[in-house]
Design an enzyme around this catalytic site. Structure first.
Site, PDB file in Angstrom:
ATOM      1  N   GLY A 251      -4.517 -16.537  18.461  1.00 33.62           N
ATOM      2  CA  GLY A 251      -5.495 -17.236  19.256  1.00 33.62           C
ATOM      3  C   GLY A 251      -5.432 -18.561  19.790  1.00 33.62           C
ATOM      4  O   GLY A 251      -5.555 -18.977  20.762  1.00 33.62           O
TER       5      GLY A 251
ATOM      6  N   GLU B   9       1.804 -26.908  15.378  1.00 30.70           N
ATOM      7  CA  GLU B   9       1.758 -25.575  14.471  1.00 30.70           C
ATOM      8  C   GLU B   9       2.680 -26.337  13.312  1.00 30.70           C
ATOM      9  O   GLU B   9       3.668 -26.817  13.715  1.00 30.70           O
ATOM     10  CB  GLU B   9       2.590 -24.469  15.115  1.00 30.70           C
ATOM     11  CG  GLU B   9       2.956 -23.481  14.196  1.00 30.70           C
ATOM     12  CD  GLU B   9       2.045 -23.024  13.170  1.00 30.70           C
ATOM     13  OE1 GLU B   9       0.884 -22.476  13.699  1.00 30.70           O
ATOM     14  OE2 GLU B   9       2.319 -23.132  11.876  1.00 30.70           O
TER      15      GLU B   9
ATOM     16  N   CYS C 290       0.233 -13.034  12.414  1.00 30.53           N
ATOM     17  CA  CYS C 290       0.491 -11.837  13.276  1.00 30.53           C
ATOM     18  C   CYS C 290       1.981 -11.420  13.341  1.00 30.53           C
ATOM     19  O   CYS C 290       2.528 -10.458  13.083  1.00 30.53           O
ATOM     20  CB  CYS C 290      -0.367 -11.576  14.466  1.00 30.53           C
ATOM     21  SG  CYS C 290       0.045 -10.227  15.303  1.00 30.53           S
TER      22      CYS C 290
ATOM     23  N   CYS D   5       1.264  -8.312  11.319  1.00 38.65           N
ATOM     24  CA  CYS D   5       1.284  -7.219  11.936  1.00 38.65           C
ATOM     25  C   CYS D   5       2.490  -6.730  12.469  1.00 38.65           C
ATOM     26  O   CYS D   5       2.829  -5.541  12.130  1.00 38.65           O
ATOM     27  CB  CYS D   5       0.301  -7.338  13.115  1.00 38.65           C
ATOM     28  SG  CYS D   5      -1.057  -8.498  12.950  1.00 38.65           S
TER      29      CYS D   5
ATOM     30  N   LYS E 253       5.141  -6.026   9.696  1.00 37.04           N
ATOM     31  CA  LYS E 253       4.618  -4.942   8.859  1.00 37.04           C
ATOM     32  C   LYS E 253       4.835  -3.621   9.738  1.00 37.04           C
ATOM     33  O   LYS E 253       5.444  -2.622   9.154  1.00 37.04           O
ATOM     34  CB  LYS E 253       2.932  -5.159   8.754  1.00 37.04           C
ATOM     35  CG  LYS E 253       2.159  -4.150   7.972  1.00 37.04           C
ATOM     36  CD  LYS E 253       1.775  -2.865   9.016  1.00 37.04           C
ATOM     37  CE  LYS E 253       0.893  -3.221  10.083  1.00 37.04           C
ATOM     38  NZ  LYS E 253      -0.414  -3.809  10.264  1.00 37.04           N
TER      39      LYS E 253
ATOM     40  N   TYR F 249       6.568 -17.299  22.307  1.00 39.22           N
ATOM     41  CA  TYR F 249       5.297 -17.763  21.793  1.00 39.22           C
ATOM     42  C   TYR F 249       5.380 -19.317  22.330  1.00 39.22           C
ATOM     43  O   TYR F 249       4.266 -19.737  23.125  1.00 39.22           O
ATOM     44  CB  TYR F 249       4.813 -17.711  20.429  1.00 39.22           C
ATOM     45  CG  TYR F 249       3.799 -16.363  20.262  1.00 39.22           C
ATOM     46  CD1 TYR F 249       4.396 -15.210  20.468  1.00 39.22           C
ATOM     47  CD2 TYR F 249       2.698 -16.562  20.115  1.00 39.22           C
ATOM     48  CE1 TYR F 249       4.006 -14.001  20.613  1.00 39.22           C
ATOM     49  CE2 TYR F 249       1.923 -15.407  19.892  1.00 39.22           C
ATOM     50  CZ  TYR F 249       2.407 -14.294  19.907  1.00 39.22           C
ATOM     51  OH  TYR F 249       1.646 -13.031  20.193  1.00 39.22           O
TER      52      TYR F 249
ATOM     53  N   TYR G 153      -6.794  -2.925   3.803  1.00 36.98           N
ATOM     54  CA  TYR G 153      -5.977  -2.667   4.972  1.00 36.98           C
ATOM     55  C   TYR G 153      -4.250  -2.984   4.305  1.00 36.98           C
ATOM     56  O   TYR G 153      -3.507  -2.116   4.307  1.00 36.98           O
ATOM     57  CB  TYR G 153      -6.112  -3.803   6.048  1.00 36.98           C
ATOM     58  CG  TYR G 153      -6.929  -3.113   7.200  1.00 36.98           C
ATOM     59  CD1 TYR G 153      -6.510  -2.763   8.572  1.00 36.98           C
ATOM     60  CD2 TYR G 153      -8.331  -3.961   7.151  1.00 36.98           C
ATOM     61  CE1 TYR G 153      -7.352  -2.648   9.306  1.00 36.98           C
ATOM     62  CE2 TYR G 153      -9.162  -3.671   8.046  1.00 36.98           C
ATOM     63  CZ  TYR G 153      -8.727  -3.070   9.201  1.00 36.98           C
ATOM     64  OH  TYR G 153      -9.649  -2.720  10.259  1.00 36.98           O
ATOM     65  N   ILE G 154      -4.092  -4.145   3.856  1.00 38.16           N
ATOM     66  CA  ILE G 154      -2.712  -4.679   3.558  1.00 38.16           C
ATOM     67  C   ILE G 154      -2.418  -3.817   2.192  1.00 38.16           C
ATOM     68  O   ILE G 154      -1.169  -3.309   2.113  1.00 38.16           O
ATOM     69  CB  ILE G 154      -2.717  -6.152   3.098  1.00 38.16           C
ATOM     70  CG1 ILE G 154      -3.122  -6.907   4.215  1.00 38.16           C
ATOM     71  CG2 ILE G 154      -1.455  -6.589   2.644  1.00 38.16           C
ATOM     72  CD1 ILE G 154      -3.424  -8.497   4.254  1.00 38.16           C
TER      73      ILE G 154
ATOM     74  N   GLU H  33      -1.470  -0.230   3.561  1.00 37.55           N
ATOM     75  CA  GLU H  33      -0.445  -0.187   4.416  1.00 37.55           C
ATOM     76  C   GLU H  33       0.904  -0.397   3.412  1.00 37.55           C
ATOM     77  O   GLU H  33       1.830   0.081   3.590  1.00 37.55           O
ATOM     78  CB  GLU H  33      -0.360  -1.174   5.176  1.00 37.55           C
ATOM     79  CG  GLU H  33      -1.432  -0.918   6.443  1.00 37.55           C
ATOM     80  CD  GLU H  33      -1.748  -1.822   7.465  1.00 37.55           C
ATOM     81  OE1 GLU H  33      -2.394  -1.266   8.439  1.00 37.55           O
ATOM     82  OE2 GLU H  33      -1.195  -2.999   7.487  1.00 37.55           O
TER      83      GLU H  33
ATOM     84  N   ARG I 129     -10.356  -1.545  -7.412  1.00 39.10           N
ATOM     85  CA  ARG I 129     -11.563  -1.793  -8.268  1.00 39.10           C
ATOM     86  C   ARG I 129     -12.768  -0.873  -8.129  1.00 39.10           C
ATOM     87  O   ARG I 129     -13.413  -0.571  -8.799  1.00 39.10           O
ATOM     88  CB  ARG I 129     -11.947  -3.269  -8.154  1.00 39.10           C
ATOM     89  CG  ARG I 129     -12.555  -3.760  -6.789  1.00 39.10           C
ATOM     90  CD  ARG I 129     -12.994  -5.191  -6.785  1.00 39.10           C
ATOM     91  NE  ARG I 129     -13.439  -5.382  -5.575  1.00 39.10           N
ATOM     92  CZ  ARG I 129     -13.931  -6.657  -5.215  1.00 39.10           C
ATOM     93  NH1 ARG I 129     -13.822  -7.745  -6.049  1.00 39.10           N
ATOM     94  NH2 ARG I 129     -14.281  -6.992  -4.136  1.00 39.10           N
TER      95      ARG I 129
ATOM     96  N   ASP J  48      -9.003 -16.063  12.394  1.00 43.81           N
ATOM     97  CA  ASP J  48      -9.358 -15.898  11.251  1.00 43.81           C
ATOM     98  C   ASP J  48     -10.068 -17.106  10.579  1.00 43.81           C
ATOM     99  O   ASP J  48     -10.735 -17.004   9.355  1.00 43.81           O
ATOM    100  CB  ASP J  48      -8.206 -15.709  10.336  1.00 43.81           C
ATOM    101  CG  ASP J  48      -7.902 -14.243  10.760  1.00 43.81           C
ATOM    102  OD1 ASP J  48      -8.409 -13.635  11.553  1.00 43.81           O
ATOM    103  OD2 ASP J  48      -6.626 -13.919   9.987  1.00 43.81           O
TER     104      ASP J  48
ATOM    105  N   ALA K  63      -6.591   0.158  13.567  1.00 42.74           N
ATOM    106  CA  ALA K  63      -6.026   1.176  12.936  1.00 42.74           C
ATOM    107  C   ALA K  63      -5.556   0.575  11.681  1.00 42.74           C
ATOM    108  O   ALA K  63      -5.384  -0.604  11.522  1.00 42.74           O
ATOM    109  CB  ALA K  63      -4.743   1.288  13.884  1.00 42.74           C
TER     110      ALA K  63
ATOM    111  N   HIS L  88      -2.944  19.620  26.702  1.00 41.37           N
ATOM    112  CA  HIS L  88      -2.555  20.820  25.780  1.00 41.37           C
ATOM    113  C   HIS L  88      -0.858  20.849  25.908  1.00 41.37           C
ATOM    114  O   HIS L  88      -0.581  20.756  26.918  1.00 41.37           O
ATOM    115  CB  HIS L  88      -3.154  22.281  25.950  1.00 41.37           C
ATOM    116  CG  HIS L  88      -2.687  23.258  25.386  1.00 41.37           C
ATOM    117  ND1 HIS L  88      -3.516  23.401  24.033  1.00 41.37           N
ATOM    118  CD2 HIS L  88      -1.908  24.257  25.379  1.00 41.37           C
ATOM    119  CE1 HIS L  88      -2.799  24.403  23.146  1.00 41.37           C
ATOM    120  NE2 HIS L  88      -1.881  25.068  24.252  1.00 41.37           N
TER     121      HIS L  88
ATOM    122  N   GLU M 279      -6.500  16.890  21.744  1.00 43.31           N
ATOM    123  CA  GLU M 279      -7.248  17.667  22.682  1.00 43.31           C
ATOM    124  C   GLU M 279      -8.557  18.195  21.857  1.00 43.31           C
ATOM    125  O   GLU M 279      -9.596  18.700  22.380  1.00 43.31           O
ATOM    126  CB  GLU M 279      -6.586  18.813  23.282  1.00 43.31           C
ATOM    127  CG  GLU M 279      -6.205  19.746  22.081  1.00 43.31           C
ATOM    128  CD  GLU M 279      -5.248  21.035  22.684  1.00 43.31           C
ATOM    129  OE1 GLU M 279      -5.824  21.915  23.606  1.00 43.31           O
ATOM    130  OE2 GLU M 279      -3.997  21.134  22.315  1.00 43.31           O
TER     131      GLU M 279
END
Ligand code: NDP
Length: 462
Positions: free
Chosen positions: A16, A35, A43, A48, A51, A99, A180-181, A184, A201, A306, A344, A439, A444
């Site tokens: 972000g 930073e 990420c 991400c 991962k 980046y 998720y974590i 995965e 839990r 976040d 996803a 197909h 499909e």
């Protein structure tokens, strides 16, 4: 503003923050970004990207096994964890450099430093022992794994951050959490040959997803050999004399493992940044509170991603960054749109989903049609792998609008991205029916399920 060093100062060089800095700089604004760790943020550095690389790594044993049905004889394979970690490190270093370069290429100034806001227009850069001023400030400091201090022995546990860089691949791991974590990583470790137990839990993993997907994924993971214990949490983690760990569960079981990984959510990074000092309002969950346009209670200070704890997903942070630039620098107030977000889970098999689950839709609509197909994907016919693919559409019977699309199976994440478009556009089941199938594909099924599998009227399945 000419009186300040910068038009915009961004704190946090993740997805972000970097996007906002780069786009604002490209508009000709004087931009600084700080930073404290590595550009790229969660990420790229420990989320991400690594991962997904580890997901690929963990899928090879199944590919090798599946090859036999297609006539291949694959010699016995071996795996080297350190090679994977080193290659992953090389790739994320490459992305990290890109980046930073992208910000600088657009004319922004990047600092490797922790930043503190000491006044609504003044930032102290600790690493440089220097103070700068800015007209607008954007907080984009992300989040981190939630700790679990109430768990005796929590100091022996790891989080996703450490899981990427373990010196050795454990022989056995216990992962706590059902989101998720946890899901995965359970699949990653299992695929790499680790004896894996997931401890959750609740009554079924992935609480925010469609129940059909949750159950089917659970069954498939167990069939692969992953142990899943629901209605359980760890009570204590003890270090044994041999260096291994005993995880004592509320179910009465004790698991002896090499690592215990906690994946019980993520919390915003808001501490020791001077936010309390200048009176920035927080939510009860400790996130920076923002309005619909990502503005805090202080007019020139904004927050995205976040750290605001709205939707913890990379593309959402990037979208919020773009909206922020529109609002703050292009006189075009734009509120981020958090509706109908495709997502996803890179479990094995994958989940791809967008829109309402069946249970959510039933609560909101009186007449729901469910279209559901469960079948063996073509690639598993010759491989012999006993794994089903699940495709499900949730449709409003009155308007015919497709409210939700849920897929479990190979490439479900890719399909979710494409399904995000018709669902966002509010297309109907009739639009799906009018679309020609491709197909032979698994997708499909999305356009060939002509009759509802069942309906749910006023909450009752008919
Ligand atoms: P999630 O919120 O997805 O899941 C947290 C899990 O931990 C839930 O199952 C929750 O249970 C459980 N939990 C919470 N507190 C405790 C506790 N005290 N004891 C035991 N269990 C507990 O968080 P994650 O950490 O998995 O991931 C954080 C976020 O990162 C996600 O929400 C997602 O937005 C993002 N992410 C996205 C990915 C992707 O897009 N593919 C991949 C990884 C992360 P319950 O369900 O009962 O609340």
């Amino acid at each position: 503003m000419a009186g300040y060093d910068y038009d915009l100062f961004v704190i946090g060089g993740g997805s972000g923050g970097v996007r906002a800095a780069r786009v604002a700089a490209a508009l000709g604004k004087r931009v600084g970004i700080a930073e404290e760790y590595r550009f790229g943020g969660t990420c790229v550095i420990r989320g991400c990207v690594p991962k997904k690389l580890y997901v690929y790594a963990s899928q090879f044993p199944e590919h090798f096994a599946d090859a036999a049905g297609y006539g291949w004889t694959v010699p016995e394979a071996s795996f080297d964890w350190r090679t994977l970690v080193a290659n992953k490190d090389r790739e994320i270093s490459r992305l990290e450099a890109i980046y930073k370069k992208n910000v600088e290429g657009a004319g922004g100034e990047a600092f490797h430093s922790r930043a503190m806001i000491v006044d609504p227009h003044v930032i102290h850069l600790l690493g440089e022992d220097r103070t700068v001023t800015a007209d607008q400030i954007l907080i984009a400091t992300g989040g981190r794994p939630a700790a679990h201090p109430a768990l005796p022995g929590h100091e022996h546990c790891i989080f996703s951050n450490e899981a990427f860089d373990l010196k050795e691949l454990p022989k056995a791991i216990m992962i706590e959490g059902g989101g998720y974590i946890a899901v995965e990583f359970a699949n990653i470790f299992h695929g790499l040959g680790v004896d894996t137990t997931l401890v959750y839990r609740g009554k079924e993993i992935l609480s925010r997803f469609d129940m059909d997907l949750r159950r089917t994924l659970h069954e498939t993971m167990e069939k692969k050999g992953i142990k899943i214990l629901c209605h359980a949490v760890s009570e204590e983690v003890r270090k044994r004399p041999d260096g291994r760990l005993d995880a004592v569960l509320t179910s009465g079981q004790t698991l002896t493992v090499d690592q215990v990984m906690l994946a019980i959510g993520r919390i915003p990074n808001t501490e020791n940044m001077g936010l309390e000092g200048i009176g920035i309002e927080m939510t009860p969950a400790g996130a920076v509170k923002v309005d619909d346009y990502s503005r805090t209670n202080i007019d020139n200070i904004w927050a995205i991603g976040d750290v605001t704890n709205r939707v913890q997903l990379t593309p959402v942070a990037i979208h919020e960054a773009m909206c922020f630039v529109e609002t703050a620098f292009k006189s075009n107030p734009t509120a981020p749109d958090h509706e109908t977000i495709a997502t996803a889970v890179f479990s094995q098999p994958e989940i791809g989903t967008v829109g309402l689950s069946e249970d959510e839709a039933v609560k909101r609509f009186a007449d729901i049609e469910i279209y559901r197909a469960s079948f063996r994907p073509m690639r598993h016919t010759l491989s012999g792998r006993d794994e089903k693919m699940l495709i499900k559409l949730v449709v409003d019977g009155a308007s015919r609008k497709v409210l939700g699309a849920h897929i479990l199976g190979p490439d479900a994440g890719e399909m979710a991205q494409l399904l995000g478009i018709p669902l966002k556009a509010g297309l109907t089941k009739d639009d799906f029916d009018r679309t020609m199938a491709v197909h032979p594909t698994a997708a499909e099924e999305l356009v060939t399920m002509y009759k509802p599998t069942y309906r749910v009227k006023d909450g009752q399945r008919v």
